[in-house]
Design a protein around this motif. Sequence first.
Motif, mmCIF file in Angstrom:
data_model
loop_
_atom_site.group_PDB
_atom_site.id
_atom_site.type_symbol
_atom_site.label_atom_id
_atom_site.label_comp_id
_atom_site.label_asym_id
_atom_site.label_seq_id
_atom_site.Cartn_x
_atom_site.Cartn_y
_atom_site.Cartn_z
ATOM 1 N N ALA A 1 0.824 -1.203 0.000
ATOM 2 C CA ALA A 1 0.000 0.000 0.000
ATOM 3 C C ALA A 1 0.860 1.254 0.000
ATOM 4 C CB ALA A 1 -0.932 -0.003 1.213
ATOM 5 N N SER A 4 2.337 1.660 -3.504
ATOM 6 C CA SER A 4 1.369 2.124 -4.493
ATOM 7 C C SER A 4 1.009 3.585 -4.278
ATOM 8 C CB SER A 4 0.099 1.261 -4.435
ATOM 9 O OG SER A 4 -0.546 1.390 -3.184
ATOM 10 N N THR A 5 0.998 4.049 -3.020
ATOM 11 C CA THR A 5 0.664 5.439 -2.742
ATOM 12 C C THR A 5 1.833 6.361 -3.056
ATOM 13 O OG1 THR A 5 -0.822 4.735 -0.983
ATOM 14 C CG2 THR A 5 -0.158 7.037 -0.977
ATOM 15 N N ALA A 199 -1.215 -2.187 10.816
ATOM 16 C CA ALA A 199 -0.950 -2.188 9.376
ATOM 17 C C ALA A 199 -2.255 -1.980 8.602
ATOM 18 C CB ALA A 199 -0.283 -3.495 8.962
ATOM 19 N N SER A 200 -3.328 -2.631 9.057
ATOM 20 C CA SER A 200 -4.640 -2.466 8.417
ATOM 21 C C SER A 200 -5.160 -1.043 8.582
ATOM 22 C CB SER A 200 -5.644 -3.458 9.013
ATOM 23 O OG SER A 200 -5.278 -4.791 8.745
ATOM 24 N N ILE A 203 -3.534 1.066 5.881
ATOM 25 C CA ILE A 203 -4.142 0.824 4.565
ATOM 26 C C ILE A 203 -5.499 1.516 4.460
ATOM 27 C CG2 ILE A 203 -5.075 -0.965 3.038
ATOM 28 C CD1 ILE A 203 -2.941 -2.856 4.192
ATOM 29 N N THR A 204 -6.283 1.407 5.523
ATOM 30 C CA THR A 204 -7.605 2.050 5.519
ATOM 31 C C THR A 204 -7.481 3.564 5.465
ATOM 32 O OG1 THR A 204 -8.536 0.209 6.799
ATOM 33 C CG2 THR A 204 -9.782 2.277 6.780
ATOM 34 N N MET A 206 -5.115 5.293 4.102
ATOM 35 C CA MET A 206 -4.720 5.720 2.752
ATOM 36 C C MET A 206 -5.859 5.584 1.752
ATOM 37 S SD MET A 206 -0.690 4.793 2.293
ATOM 38 C CE MET A 206 -0.793 3.058 2.724
ATOM 39 N N ASP A 207 -6.852 4.771 2.069
ATOM 40 C CA ASP A 207 -8.031 4.676 1.199
ATOM 41 C C ASP A 207 -8.795 6.000 1.149
ATOM 42 O OD1 ASP A 207 -7.551 2.055 0.499
ATOM 43 O OD2 ASP A 207 -8.871 1.205 2.036
#
Length: 317
Positions: A1, A4-5, A199-200, A203-204, A206-207
């Motif tokens: 993540a 990709s960001t 970690a989750s 990711i959330t 960055m969503d």
Amino acid sequence: AVVSTQSTGDCEEAIIYSYGFSTVASAIPAYSKRGDIIFCDEMASYAIQKGILASRSTVYYYKHGDMGSLTDMLEKQAAKDKKNPKKARVTNRFLVTEGLFVNTGNITDLPKLIELKKKYKFRIFLDESHSFGVLGVNGRGLTEHFDVDRRNVDMIVGSMEHSLGSIGGFACGSSFVIRHQRLLGAGYVFSASLPPLHASMVITAMDFFNPELFSKLQSLCQFTHTKLSALDSITVTGDPLSPMKHIRLVDGNSQENLKSICEEARSKGLAITPASYISTETFPKEPSIRLTVNSELSETEISGAVEKLGQIIAGRS
């Protein structure tokens, strides 16, 4: 993540640390050793200072944000290298800087650093702890803010404890650079992994990154800077686009006076606090009140807070 960001196809790999402070403090000595040379901004964060200390490298601190000061140091080092080319060939050179300085709120001149890198041949380590999730159209940080090729920066590190609201840190770059840390990054090798929950969370978080969010944040930062700059009896440091604003009294700027202002502000419903620094900082920091803007604030709330702060300061004159 994170890859990709951060990436537009030029960031190959990332490594995750379980503690934000140890990320840059471990990444620096993983590459720079005794006999190597580090150039660093004198207002760099305490984590960077500790990483440089752990590396045992020769360090030259240039004046904050002063590219002339840095150029002079690079010129002097180039002259030394010409006198001893054998030593120069085995000496690694690094430049370590923050993208957005926590101690001043200023933004580093990345295009100029890249220009100097190409001329004097050093590697750039960029700490985006406070600029990632803040600067750039999509929140990718300083490289996006200045629209420069990320491959010109040898390694980007950052904490996930600020804009991402979790814990830990990351380092990203080429696979060759990042894989080296899996063996020599002390904070990675001698620490437990980042908990999957956190970690989750990253990711959330960055969503939620989107151009509208960062456009609003940057607009509020500029609005706050304008409002604070209009107050009498204080100075404001920090780039207008920076969410961090350091304010200081024109007269009587002491830690005691700033603390007293903060205590009075809290008694009137305004929660602010003076910036705190560790006594072993390489360079002493001038006392200040550090304010931080976030995208959930409104212009009305900001105007009210600044007006109340101005009244408190004026009442003490």
